[in-house]
Design a protein around this motif. Structure first.
Motif, mmCIF file in Angstrom:
data_model
loop_
_atom_site.group_PDB
_atom_site.id
_atom_site.type_symbol
_atom_site.label_atom_id
_atom_site.label_comp_id
_atom_site.label_asym_id
_atom_site.label_seq_id
_atom_site.Cartn_x
_atom_site.Cartn_y
_atom_site.Cartn_z
ATOM 1 N N UNK A 1 0.841 -1.205 0.000
ATOM 2 C CA UNK A 1 0.000 0.000 0.000
ATOM 3 C C UNK A 1 0.878 1.257 0.000
ATOM 4 N N UNK A 2 1.938 1.252 0.791
ATOM 5 C CA UNK A 2 2.824 2.419 0.841
ATOM 6 C C UNK A 2 3.535 2.626 -0.498
ATOM 7 N N UNK A 3 3.879 1.523 -1.167
ATOM 8 C CA UNK A 3 4.536 1.639 -2.474
ATOM 9 C C UNK A 3 3.571 2.170 -3.531
ATOM 10 N N UNK A 4 2.335 1.680 -3.496
ATOM 11 C CA UNK A 4 1.330 2.209 -4.436
ATOM 12 C C UNK A 4 1.167 3.711 -4.220
ATOM 13 N N UNK A 5 1.123 4.116 -2.972
ATOM 14 C CA UNK A 5 0.992 5.551 -2.662
ATOM 15 C C UNK A 5 2.196 6.325 -3.199
ATOM 16 N N UNK A 6 3.396 5.792 -2.971
ATOM 17 C CA UNK A 6 4.609 6.465 -3.464
ATOM 18 C C UNK A 6 4.573 6.624 -4.982
ATOM 19 N N UNK A 7 4.262 5.529 -5.675
ATOM 20 C CA UNK A 7 4.360 5.560 -7.140
ATOM 21 C C UNK A 7 3.250 6.390 -7.770
#
Ligand code: FES
Ligand code: FES
Length: 151
Positions: A107-113
């Motif tokens: 979830x944090x990676x999706x938010x970052x990207x």
């Protein structure tokens, strides 16, 4: 108290105690166990979800604060039976061992990207600094995020 919200695009409602965390309500009342409960203190990031599109620790948000809001959990990132490109990248890179940290990291990676489609290594490290992993040593996770960024 009754809490009504949208989870992964679907209407949801539950009777909650006033002091109950959003994480507890998600896992124990609403049928979304994907967000993990590791510390319940905002330290590990395993409970990361998107609340109105903003990354939050569900253990630090009251269920009552989510009333009337829109939530995306790890279960809502891909269609049923499918994988989000970030999830595929984690699998392919071998960034999943016990898997307990994985939903929060995804979830944090999706938010970052979504905010930064082609992050530098420093930006990846900063963005994921709130997500702890006790298994992988982080290098495979960094590989996964780099690979996901190219998709
Ligand atoms: S369980 Fe929420 S940050 Fe650890
Ligand atoms: S894979 Fe086990 S805590 Fe990260």
């Amino acid at each position: 108290m009754r809490v009504e919200l949208r989870v992964n695009g679907l209407e949801a409602a539950a009777e909650c105690w006033e002091g109950e965390s959003l994480l507890y309500a998600l896992r124990e009342r609403l049928g979304y166990p994907g967000s993990k409960n590791a510390c319940e203190q905002g330290e590990c990031g395993s409970c990361s979800v998107l609340l109105d599109g903003r990354l939050v620790c569900a253990c630090l948000v009251l269920a009552a604060q989510a009333d009337g809001h829109e939530l995306t959990t790890v279960e809502g990132l891909a269609p049923p039976g499918g994988l989000h490109p970030v999830q595929e990248a984690f699998l392919e890179a071998g960034a999943v061992q016990c898997g307990f940290c994985t939903p929060g990291l995804v979830v944090a990676t999706v938010d970052l990207l979504e905010r930064t489609p082609h992050p530098s290594d420093a930006e990846i490290r900063e963005a994921l600094s709130g997500n702890l992993c006790r298994c992988t040593g982080y290098e495979k996770i960094l590989d996964a995020v780099r690979n996901a960024a190219g998709r």
